[in-house]
Scaffold this active site. Sequence first.
Site, PDB file in Angstrom:
ATOM      1  N   GLY A  41       4.478   2.332 -14.317  1.00  8.01           N
ATOM      2  CA  GLY A  41       4.990   1.867 -13.028  1.00  8.01           C
ATOM      3  C   GLY A  41       6.331   1.185 -13.204  1.00  8.01           C
ATOM      4  O   GLY A  41       6.563   0.479 -14.186  1.00  8.01           O
ATOM      5  N   ARG A 338      -0.775 -13.061   9.987  1.00 12.73           N
ATOM      6  CA  ARG A 338      -0.895 -11.611  10.114  1.00 12.73           C
ATOM      7  C   ARG A 338      -2.303 -11.145  10.468  1.00 12.73           C
ATOM      8  O   ARG A 338      -2.488 -10.325  11.362  1.00 12.73           O
ATOM      9  CB  ARG A 338      -0.482 -10.943   8.795  1.00 12.73           C
TER      10      ARG A 338
END
Lengths: 646, 250, 294
Positions: A41, A338
Amino acid sequence: MNTLDSKIPEGPLAQKWTNYKANQKLVNPANKRKLDVIVVGTGLAGASAAASLGAMGFNVDIFCISDSPRRAHSIAAQGGINAAKNYQNDGDSVGRLFYDTIKGGDYRAREANVYRLAEVSNDIIDQCVAQGVPFAREYGGLLDNRSFGGAQVSRTFYARGQTGQQLLLGAYGALSHQIARGTVKLHERHEMLDLVVVDGKARGIIARDLTTGEIKRYAAHAVVLATGGYGNIYFLSTNAMNSNGSAEWCCHKKGAYFANPCFVQIHPTCIPVHGDYQSKLTLMSESLRNDGRIWVPKKKEDVEALRKGTLKPTEIKEEDRDYYLERRYPAFGNLVPRDVASRAAKERCDAGYGVNNTGLAVFLDFSTAIQRLGRDVIEARYGNLFQMYEKITAVNPYETPMMIYPAIHYTMGGIWVDYELQTTIPGLFAAGEANFSDHGANRLGASALMQGLADGYFVLPYTLQNYLADEIYSGKVSANSPEFDQAEENVRQRIDRLMSIKGTKTVDHFHKKLGLIMWDYVGMGRNAEGLQKGLTLIKELEEEFWKDVQITGTADSMNPELEKAIRLADYFELAKLMAKDAYHRNESCGGHFREEYQTEDGETLRNDNDYMYVAAWEYQGHNQDETLHKEPLVYQDIEIKQRNYK
Amino acid sequence: MNFTLKIWRQENAKAKGRFETYKVENISSDCSFLEMLDILNESLISNKIAHPVCFDNDCREGICGMCGLYINGRPHGNDDGVTTCQLHMRKFKDGETIWIEPWRAKAFPVIRDLVVDRTAYDKIIQAGGYVSVSTGGVPDANSILVSKDKADKAMDAAECIGCGACVAACKNASAMLFVSAKVSHLALLPQGKVEAANRVQKMVEKMDELGFGNCTNTYACEAECPKLIKRSNIARLNREWICARVGKEK
Amino acid sequence: MNLPKIASISRKILVACVGLFLLVFLLVHMGINLCLLRPDDGEWYSIACNFMGTNYIIKVFEVVLFAALIAHIIITVALQIQNWKARPVRYHQPSKSKTSAMSKTMIWTGGLVFVFLALHFVNFYFVKLGLVEGKYMIQTEHALSSSELQAKYMAYTQGKLSPEEMATFQTEMEAVQGLMIKAESEGLYSDDMKWIRNLSAEDVKPVEGIVEGIEPDFYNMAFELFGNKVYSVIYLILFVALAFHLIHAMQSAFQTLGLNHNKYNKFIEGFSWVYAIIIALGFAAVPVYIMFFV
């Protein structure tokens, strides 16, 4: 059931990391050259870790599924990165950043890790500035800050609406520097398909060259997993198309425990779904909620008329609008966190008040703000976002209210790691979104970038070295051991099996179906019955997939269909684990909302007595029940409270 | 909406390519260009017509720089300041014939269909597109003052997403806008100024070596850049180059 | 045509510098051309030509100019080859990117300018070098008082010439007299009587080596050439190409030299246009005048 050792150092919270560094083992420069590390990654965590390890002198191989490390999805982060610099003299401190993060995570994160994160946050800003990241500046030449959700101080550093991009390009620059020096070798368009474990230690990976289809072996003394989250399991998410959970999953299958898989963050302000052909959801910055008011119609007939197109939203009278966030949360109004905002939108839409032709959207209205502040001010603040919205929807948000809907954004869950970011497989480390460590059950805005870079620049270089210090005697790791043979053979068999199905339906067909099941039953609101049903549906779909999927082309050439199929096959298994984890956690916390466990006002109801632990799952084989391991969460330096935003 | 698509198909880097004609029907005008290709691919597989068309894409929100198609004679298609993934079908006429080609440049060889190899860009960055600092041991962030004007200009240049549209648009397949964006970004900041002379020379030499063309100031790159990066960066690169060469000691 | 080890930008900078030098030269050349339009029977024009042809500084510059021109051509062609090689497989669809036509056709407008230069050299510069025949003129003074003839005349009066020398002397005298008679009868004297002009190569041949100061008569060559309508039209077309070349050339040179500033870019662009148009009109004025007013 064995207990998990999180290896938290002794001493007071503020001294733990200092103590760790003072006592860790080191590797001398001559030996560093003899030690190989694989990093999978190239996002913030992976690129920064590889660059740092390369600079230290280790031999690093870094793997990237895209054509360049700079494509990693960290690049899409908009808002900013938190740090406890207190440049604004508003009372910020390491302790306060630590506290906000723990509280924001609804008390499901590991205290020592979060404190360390807050501690190194300042070093990250220094590092990035030295790399030439063009952070926003004040006229005097000093760094500017903005405020973000979940905090009372201005601690967010930003580079316009592209902070993630600039930080990633900084890390990519550092990585490129090391590639030029020869300490890091880049393998682009390579996807990790299996982890190789030799004598109980992670010793390498099997990767597929996505250009040629070739299966290759790479051996090393340690493996770092920095492959991001698994939000794409829902098909529609704000994640990139190629983001996937397969690297994590193959490590999990090899013995790495998977922690809190059901903790998923849903972002409230995304552009709604417009058709079944849709591939991806676009995030609109959270900052819009500073001036926008969220509402749906009060009357069902208005909803009907809106959907038919006989009524325009601007024609609905003020008294016929339901500003439900302002109604339910008078204190925080449109600025609730959120998870709360997302659930409230879902509640209205489920009750039948959703707008858009799908009924799955709410209005985000700037007319009040435009009247109050003038169009110019709104344009200066949000011009680029409004433009982006108009590009996508062809609707002018200055005149017609925006439509938004929540979407899957981030996965707090991930591979279980100890204080050293080491997984339950020695020699396998996980960093960034791929691990579970720092965000508990809900992540605060501008904290993902902070965590990725903290892990890569300032944690792994120490803890990985501590591990590698014992590896100097093991010599070069060979990629010709029977374990490598076996792993490669498994990968080949799996690919052959997929290619030989030759069914009738496309990979995306199954992925979309899985996404819908996940969204409906393991999404924003979950309940025991739904989770059970979801689990059954996932199993049925998985069986159908293995019988009826059609993958065209060959395995020995570039074949995106095969790539997607391999990832989806893993997602089925992960989906079952998510449902199981969500089912077992009989409480609501952060992003995990179990409808059975809510307050009278419909808020999350935690159960600290029974569930204040990290659920780490151990793989037992395909379709076998995974074993649960609990890591109790102990909060010594913090008072535990119920979140309240009224 | 219905479209006739003429798409470049090429099995692999060595194979000879050709245009194939496909039709797509009932496409919503809200559909993005890549979603339209998704629909095409689904039908190619389901109806067993052909292997789906390979094209690079990732974030689908215009920031990763992965997607890039040459559509009807323009990189990223007929809209300004967008990447291919942000291009929507409402920008096309119903019934239109759409030609889709890969980026064409010696330095960007085709891998398959519409996928090209852009590692040349990484190599240019590796030649010097960074500040040579290692992790740790750096000064406090606020000890380096940067004027707001310079920081803003640096950010303008740093917005480059490395998609390759500048090379694709340039009649010379020149990477000058890309190189100049990175050179400008770092040369404008005190942190990058230190090795600016070395950087510009290394990056330009690498660019030449990789087979990119040179700039003849047609500014097609500027016209097609999805991030609207300005030609003034190329002029700054030239200035940096002159200063570097004039000041160079043997 | 590969110039190794010089980076593309260095080559471009060279092209830009040389280009700017050529731009200045064009102004000078245009100034001289415009002298043709003065109703002074070529007085200024001849002085200018004479100056350009005899001044030593100018002679040095002539070498520099030629070197510049050749460098400009060689480097641009080399750069262009690099550019063609950079895209071995072309696009099927023509580019629809917003660019100026001038910027994309530099190599072609440059090529047309080169064609013009070849023509121009044959007609004027090669005459000067004596490679091609043109029109000639002789200073009246020189024709009447050639120092060699004077010396021979002195020897003749003193009777020191041998019979062979006598014969040559007479032939030479006849040649000069023939020239004078031709000039008288055909009105080849300039208004100020200083020059005998519009002489053909045949006319000059007999007096070559006898009379000093035979020079190409550019003034009459120009009038004769531009009297040819086909030549004038070709000349005008090629100057349109030059204008196209120059419109982009100047702003491009500034950009290549790094002189780009959003405050002055509009000015530079405007200036490029004005400059190109002035040059094109200035050069076109002569053939147009001759075509329509002479």
